[in-house]
Design a protein around this motif. Structure first.
Motif, mmCIF file in Angstrom:
data_model
loop_
_atom_site.group_PDB
_atom_site.id
_atom_site.type_symbol
_atom_site.label_atom_id
_atom_site.label_comp_id
_atom_site.label_asym_id
_atom_site.label_seq_id
_atom_site.Cartn_x
_atom_site.Cartn_y
_atom_site.Cartn_z
ATOM 1 N N VAL A 56 0.855 -1.182 0.045
ATOM 2 C CA VAL A 56 -0.020 -0.027 -0.248
ATOM 3 C C VAL A 56 0.871 1.246 0.030
ATOM 4 N N SER A 57 0.279 2.380 -0.579
ATOM 5 C CA SER A 57 0.929 3.593 -0.456
ATOM 6 C C SER A 57 0.037 4.586 0.489
ATOM 7 N N THR A 58 0.535 5.675 0.663
ATOM 8 C CA THR A 58 -0.086 6.872 1.232
ATOM 9 C C THR A 58 -0.179 8.169 0.962
ATOM 10 N N TYR A 59 -1.294 8.910 0.972
ATOM 11 C CA TYR A 59 -1.229 10.193 0.796
ATOM 12 C C TYR A 59 -2.231 11.099 1.580
ATOM 13 N N SER A 60 -2.202 12.194 1.717
ATOM 14 C CA SER A 60 -2.913 12.832 2.673
ATOM 15 C C SER A 60 -3.925 14.051 2.036
ATOM 16 N N VAL A 61 -4.976 14.097 2.492
ATOM 17 C CA VAL A 61 -6.272 14.785 1.952
ATOM 18 C C VAL A 61 -6.823 15.835 3.041
ATOM 19 N N GLU A 62 -7.123 16.969 2.949
ATOM 20 C CA GLU A 62 -7.527 17.957 4.071
ATOM 21 C C GLU A 62 -8.775 17.604 4.181
ATOM 22 N N HIS A 63 -9.272 17.381 5.265
ATOM 23 C CA HIS A 63 -10.660 17.284 5.725
ATOM 24 C C HIS A 63 -10.980 17.737 7.000
ATOM 25 N N ASN A 64 -12.078 18.827 7.059
ATOM 26 C CA ASN A 64 -12.469 19.612 8.035
ATOM 27 C C ASN A 64 -11.122 20.414 8.769
ATOM 28 N N GLY A 65 -10.221 20.804 7.840
ATOM 29 C CA GLY A 65 -9.230 21.392 8.318
ATOM 30 C C GLY A 65 -8.016 20.866 8.989
ATOM 31 N N ARG A 66 -8.037 19.628 8.608
ATOM 32 C CA ARG A 66 -7.209 18.513 9.444
ATOM 33 C C ARG A 66 -6.679 17.709 8.085
ATOM 34 N N LEU A 67 -5.482 17.147 8.180
ATOM 35 C CA LEU A 67 -4.899 16.341 6.961
ATOM 36 C C LEU A 67 -5.195 14.784 7.442
ATOM 37 N N ARG A 68 -6.017 14.193 6.670
ATOM 38 C CA ARG A 68 -6.435 12.862 6.735
ATOM 39 C C ARG A 68 -5.561 11.761 5.945
ATOM 40 N N LYS A 69 -4.939 10.857 6.494
ATOM 41 C CA LYS A 69 -3.978 9.927 5.650
ATOM 42 C C LYS A 69 -5.004 8.856 5.054
#
Length: 107
Positions: A56-69
């Motif tokens: 698996v690989s990871t990336y982050s997305v902003e959700h409600n002002g926080r980064l979600r992995k």
């Protein structure tokens, strides 16, 4: 379910959940919990191991002002699922052997 047996299936369940769509920890727990009990404290070491092994690989997305992995299954992870499914015939034979040997105890 026996803890050692359960551990053997958890990685495949996590990979299968990610095969459908990229996801984050809490959602993976919800998805996988439909077939096997798992907690976030159990999930994250599995995800780390899968990431280290490049399944698996990871990336982050902003959700409600926080980064979600988010976790994304890679080709190596898909190959692991395929290998597990190929091994399923042998797992069924083991199950059938044990079940057959236990028939005398059921009567």
């Amino acid at each position: 379910m026996d803890i050692q047996l359960k551990k053997g299936f958890l990685e495949y369940c996590v990979l299968a959940a990610l095969k459908k769509k990229d996801s984050y920890g809490y959602q993976i727990v919800k998805d996988v919990s439909n077939c096997i009990d798992i907690s976030e404290s159990t999930l994250y070491p599995i995800l780390k191991r899968l990431e280290t092994d490049k399944q698996v690989s990871t990336y982050s997305v902003e959700h409600n002002g926080r980064l979600r992995k988010y976790y994304h299954i890679e080709t190596k992870g898909i190959d692991q699922i395929k290998k597990f499914l190929e091994d399923w015939e042998q797992i069924q034979k083991i199950y059938q052997y044990i079940e057959e040997e236990m028939k005398d105890d059921k009567e």
